[in-house]
Enzyme design. Structure first.
Site, PDB file in Angstrom:
ATOM      1  N   ASN A  60       0.870  -1.183   0.000  1.00 19.22           N
ATOM      2  CA  ASN A  60       0.000   0.000   0.000  1.00 19.22           C
ATOM      3  C   ASN A  60       0.910   1.237   0.000  1.00 19.22           C
ATOM      4  OD1 ASN A  60       0.768   0.471   2.662  1.00 19.22           O
ATOM      5  ND2 ASN A  60      -1.095  -0.418   3.532  1.00 19.22           N
ATOM      6  N   GLU A  84      -9.587   3.675  -0.947  1.00 25.50           N
ATOM      7  CA  GLU A  84     -10.750   4.119  -1.735  1.00 25.50           C
ATOM      8  C   GLU A  84     -10.347   4.902  -2.988  1.00 25.50           C
ATOM      9  OE1 GLU A  84     -11.586   8.049   1.025  1.00 25.50           O
ATOM     10  OE2 GLU A  84     -12.721   6.208   1.350  1.00 25.50           O
ATOM     11  N   ASP A 116      -6.297  -7.627   2.403  1.00 26.82           N
ATOM     12  CA  ASP A 116      -6.119  -9.078   2.244  1.00 26.82           C
ATOM     13  C   ASP A 116      -7.185  -9.665   1.323  1.00 26.82           C
ATOM     14  OD1 ASP A 116      -4.002  -8.909   4.017  1.00 26.82           O
ATOM     15  OD2 ASP A 116      -5.319  -9.216   5.749  1.00 26.82           O
ATOM     16  N   SER A 152     -16.006 -10.898   6.956  1.00 31.67           N
ATOM     17  CA  SER A 152     -16.575  -9.899   6.040  1.00 31.67           C
ATOM     18  C   SER A 152     -16.349 -10.290   4.576  1.00 31.67           C
ATOM     19  CB  SER A 152     -15.942  -8.531   6.302  1.00 31.67           C
ATOM     20  OG  SER A 152     -14.595  -8.505   5.867  1.00 31.67           O
TER      21      SER A 152
END
Ligand code: RIB
Length: 321
Positions: A191, A230, A259, A298
């Site tokens: 990232n 985002e 992930d 999730s």
């Protein structure tokens, strides 16, 4: 659920953790202060385990190589893998060590701060990987992160090179790396923060990110994919620079979204889909995961994801100069 019989295409050599997640609203306690948190959950996590579970939920059969302690959590972690249809043969139990844990703090915007205490993960040894050479020769991709000891990561990289396997390395959390081991890696996916820590280059603009990514390409990496949350992701290789936009969703918890992205990406690649198509679909899978609380729990299953994805407007990556 799929059976163990199908030949694994992806070997995930990495971590697992128990996630101890605290949700809080306004302020984080200062030193010496006690305040009320909002909510708490325990879940299965660890970057390696999360990525493997994303693959399994999408219908893949990852080969999972990891280590747990002989404590309360070890059997639960193994049971969780089994429940996801993942073979636990290559999960080592380390006597006298605790399983990895991750205290996680999620604020009211759904953004997280994470500590990891790797415990048994730090005892997955280079020899454990070398002993699996014939098993690992059957897969097409090696999937690695940096929550286990670096010597073990380097051993896996050398073995992948020797066996001619494609490597996807998610350098999280960022650590000082010996660049010589990274030559030939198919896809390196940090990232923005990790890119900055690894290269020392600022990441405030696309141009700065390209500079950091080119530093990595010079080390012999084939593709650098920088995830921007985002704001999407940037793919940099010797052909061009491409920006993939993120899928807009109402996000409530971003824990594990990175992930979900990496696991889904490797899964789609292992199914023979192209790199750009895989990035786009993985970006959708990650976005969908942020609409639910928790880490692995999730992650959508294949059917839920495909139904949701089919309703999203189609998009193209932008080529940036
Ligand atoms: O990327 C999220 C993961 O980071 C969490 O599941 C936590 O365990 C840490 O490994």
């Amino acid at each position: 659920m799929h059976s163990y019989q199908s030949q694994p295409k992806v070997a995930m050599i990495g971590s697992n953790m128990m996630d101890l997640i605290t949700y809080y609203d306004d302020s984080f306690p200062k030193i010496g202060e006690t305040i009320f948190g909002k909510d708490f959950e325990i879940g299965f996590g660890g970057k390696g385990a999360n990525q493997a579970v994303a693959i399994a939920k999408l219908g893949g059969n990852p080969l999972v190589v990891t280590a747990v302690g002989n404590d309360l959590f070890g059997p639960l972690v193994k049971e969780n893998f089994k429940n996801q249809g993942i073979d636990t043969t290559w999960i080592k139990t380390v006597n006298g060590k605790t399983s990895g844990v991750a205290p996680i703090f999620v604020d009211k915007n759904g953004d997280n701060s994470i500590f990891i205490i790797p415990g048994a993960n730090s005892f997955l040894e280079p020899e454990d990987i070398l002993q699996m050479k014939s098993v690992l020769s059957g897969v097409s991709f090696f999937l690695l992160q940096l929550e286990i000891k670096l010597e073990t990561v380097y051993t896996a990289l050398n073995l992948a090179h020797e066996l001619g396997k494609k490597v996807i390395l998610n350098p999280a959390p960022a650590r000082n790396l010996e660049w010589k081991y990274l030559e030939g890696i198919y896809l390196f996916a940090p990232n923005e923060t990790e890119l900055h820590t690894l290269t020392g280059v600022n990441t405030n603009s696309h141009d700065e990110i390209f500079k950091g990514a080119h530093f990595l390409l010079e080390k012999g990496i084939k593709n650098v994919l920088v995830t921007l949350g985002e704001k999407g992701s940037l793919l940099v290789n010797d052909k061009n620079n491409r920006l993939f936009s993120a899928y807009p969703v109402k996000s409530i918890d971003t824990t594990g979204a990175g992930d979900a992205f990496i696991g889904a990406l490797v899964h789609f690649l292992s199914q023979g889909q192209g790199l750009e198509e895989s990035i786009d679909k993985a970006s959708g899978y990650a976005a969908l995961s942020t609409t639910q609380r928790g880490t692995q729990k999730s992650f959508a299953d294949r059917e839920t994801f495909e139904n949701w994805f089919a309703q999203q407007p189609k998009r193209e990556a932008f080529i940036l100069e």
